[in-house]
Design a protein around this motif. Structure first.
Motif, PDB file in Angstrom:
ATOM      1  N   ARG A  18       0.874  -1.167   0.000  1.00  0.00           N
ATOM      2  CA  ARG A  18       0.000   0.000   0.000  1.00  0.00           C
ATOM      3  C   ARG A  18       0.910   1.216   0.000  1.00  0.00           C
ATOM      4  O   ARG A  18       1.900   1.252   0.726  1.00  0.00           O
ATOM      5  N   ILE A  19       0.567   2.194  -0.810  1.00  0.00           N
ATOM      6  CA  ILE A  19       1.415   3.368  -0.973  1.00  0.00           C
ATOM      7  C   ILE A  19       0.632   4.603  -0.528  1.00  0.00           C
ATOM      8  O   ILE A  19      -0.512   4.806  -0.931  1.00  0.00           O
ATOM      9  N   PHE A  20       1.268   5.415   0.298  1.00  0.00           N
ATOM     10  CA  PHE A  20       0.661   6.631   0.809  1.00  0.00           C
ATOM     11  C   PHE A  20       1.532   7.815   0.398  1.00  0.00           C
ATOM     12  O   PHE A  20       2.727   7.834   0.664  1.00  0.00           O
ATOM     13  N   VAL A  21       0.929   8.803  -0.250  1.00  0.00           N
ATOM     14  CA  VAL A  21       1.600  10.033  -0.667  1.00  0.00           C
ATOM     15  C   VAL A  21       1.089  11.115   0.284  1.00  0.00           C
ATOM     16  O   VAL A  21       0.008  11.662   0.093  1.00  0.00           O
ATOM     17  N   VAL A  22       1.862  11.406   1.316  1.00  0.00           N
ATOM     18  CA  VAL A  22       1.390  12.259   2.406  1.00  0.00           C
ATOM     19  C   VAL A  22       2.159  13.578   2.406  1.00  0.00           C
ATOM     20  O   VAL A  22       3.392  13.573   2.339  1.00  0.00           O
ATOM     21  N   SER A  80       2.542   3.110  13.669  1.00  0.00           N
ATOM     22  CA  SER A  80       2.185   1.781  13.199  1.00  0.00           C
ATOM     23  C   SER A  80       1.048   1.918  12.189  1.00  0.00           C
ATOM     24  O   SER A  80       0.158   2.752  12.349  1.00  0.00           O
ATOM     25  N   TRP A  81       1.086   1.082  11.153  1.00  0.00           N
ATOM     26  CA  TRP A  81       0.046   1.144  10.133  1.00  0.00           C
ATOM     27  C   TRP A  81      -1.254   0.533  10.609  1.00  0.00           C
ATOM     28  O   TRP A  81      -2.312   0.860  10.114  1.00  0.00           O
ATOM     29  N   LYS A  82      -1.184  -0.388  11.537  1.00  0.00           N
ATOM     30  CA  LYS A  82      -2.407  -1.032  12.003  1.00  0.00           C
ATOM     31  C   LYS A  82      -2.478  -0.983  13.515  1.00  0.00           C
ATOM     32  O   LYS A  82      -1.675  -0.327  14.152  1.00  0.00           O
ATOM     33  N   GLY A  83      -3.430  -1.665  14.070  1.00  0.00           N
ATOM     34  CA  GLY A  83      -3.630  -1.628  15.516  1.00  0.00           C
ATOM     35  C   GLY A  83      -4.685  -0.589  15.862  1.00  0.00           C
ATOM     36  O   GLY A  83      -5.333  -0.017  14.995  1.00  0.00           O
ATOM     37  N   ARG A  84      -4.848  -0.358  17.137  1.00  0.00           N
ATOM     38  CA  ARG A  84      -5.832   0.646  17.557  1.00  0.00           C
ATOM     39  C   ARG A  84      -5.199   1.574  18.575  1.00  0.00           C
ATOM     40  O   ARG A  84      -4.324   1.183  19.339  1.00  0.00           O
ATOM     41  N   ASP A  85      -5.639   2.813  18.539  1.00  0.00           N
ATOM     42  CA  ASP A  85      -5.146   3.776  19.511  1.00  0.00           C
ATOM     43  C   ASP A  85      -5.676   3.421  20.892  1.00  0.00           C
ATOM     44  O   ASP A  85      -6.763   2.867  21.041  1.00  0.00           O
ATOM     45  N   MET A  86      -4.888   3.757  21.891  1.00  0.00           N
ATOM     46  CA  MET A  86      -5.263   3.545  23.279  1.00  0.00           C
ATOM     47  C   MET A  86      -4.992   4.834  24.044  1.00  0.00           C
ATOM     48  O   MET A  86      -4.405   5.770  23.498  1.00  0.00           O
ATOM     49  N   ASN A  88      -2.655   2.690  13.732  1.00  0.00           N
ATOM     50  CA  ASN A  88      -3.698   2.757  12.720  1.00  0.00           C
ATOM     51  C   ASN A  88      -3.526   3.924  11.740  1.00  0.00           C
ATOM     52  O   ASN A  88      -4.502   4.523  11.290  1.00  0.00           O
ATOM     53  N   PHE A  89      -2.287   4.237  11.379  1.00  0.00           N
ATOM     54  CA  PHE A  89      -2.060   5.325  10.438  1.00  0.00           C
ATOM     55  C   PHE A  89      -2.559   4.991   9.036  1.00  0.00           C
ATOM     56  O   PHE A  89      -2.786   5.896   8.235  1.00  0.00           O
ATOM     57  N   SER A  90      -2.797   3.722   8.727  1.00  0.00           N
ATOM     58  CA  SER A  90      -3.376   3.388   7.421  1.00  0.00           C
ATOM     59  C   SER A  90      -4.794   3.942   7.304  1.00  0.00           C
ATOM     60  O   SER A  90      -5.233   4.303   6.213  1.00  0.00           O
ATOM     61  N   LYS A  93      -5.795   7.497   5.218  1.00  0.00           N
ATOM     62  CA  LYS A  93      -6.457   6.780   4.125  1.00  0.00           C
ATOM     63  C   LYS A  93      -6.647   7.661   2.885  1.00  0.00           C
ATOM     64  O   LYS A  93      -6.499   7.211   1.755  1.00  0.00           O
ATOM     65  N   LYS A  94      -6.958   8.945   3.081  1.00  0.00           N
ATOM     66  CA  LYS A  94      -7.188   9.825   1.925  1.00  0.00           C
ATOM     67  C   LYS A  94      -5.918  10.055   1.114  1.00  0.00           C
ATOM     68  O   LYS A  94      -5.977  10.532  -0.009  1.00  0.00           O
TER      69      LYS A  94
END
Length: 132
Positions: free
Chosen positions: A62-66, A102-108, A115-117, A121-122
């Motif tokens: 997956r590629i993100f252009v941020v 981290s790209w996945k997981g959940r914030d606590m 969960n940066f994926s 996402k946009k």
């Protein structure tokens, strides 16, 4: 998700004549006073993240252009949040000088670095942003 040929064609299209190394994860000082992740006076406009999803299938990514300012703001915010909360033992977190996402997981409560994926996402496959 784009195929590898599409990614390579875009990489070739936007590849600079004289590539420069950009330090993306400059460690902010423990005081939390850093204003940017980027070192020096010249900052990039964008950061391209390539998240390889499966080590056995390197073409799956997956590629993100941020925008670089978004990267700097979001990562520093997450780092400061984590750094401001002591461990369960009441100690200063170890490795507090290195921002991590981290790209996945959940914030606590203690960490908003996951969960940066979804957060970005946009920006997934947002190559059009490079067209100016």
């Amino acid at each position: 998700m784009q195929d590898r040929d599409y990614y390579l064609s875009l990489r070739r299209k936007y590849e600079p004549a004289k590539p420069k190394l950009v330090t993306v994860a400059e460690a902010p000082p423990a005081s939390g006073g850093a204003k940017s992740l980027f070192k020096g006076d010249t900052h990039p406009d964008f950061v391209i993240f390539v998240w390889f999803i499966d080590a056995t299938a390197p073409d799956l990514c997956r590629i993100f252009v941020v925008p670089a300012q978004t990267v700097s703001n979001d990562v520093l915010k997450a780092h400061r949040h984590w750094h401001s909360r002591p461990t369960r033992e009441g100690q200063q977190p170890k490795g507090a000088d290195r921002p991590v996402i981290s790209w996945k997981g959940r914030d606590m409560e203690r960490s908003i670095s996951n969960n940066f994926s979804e957060k970005w996402k946009k920006y997934e496959d947002a190559w059009k942003l490079l067209d100016g």
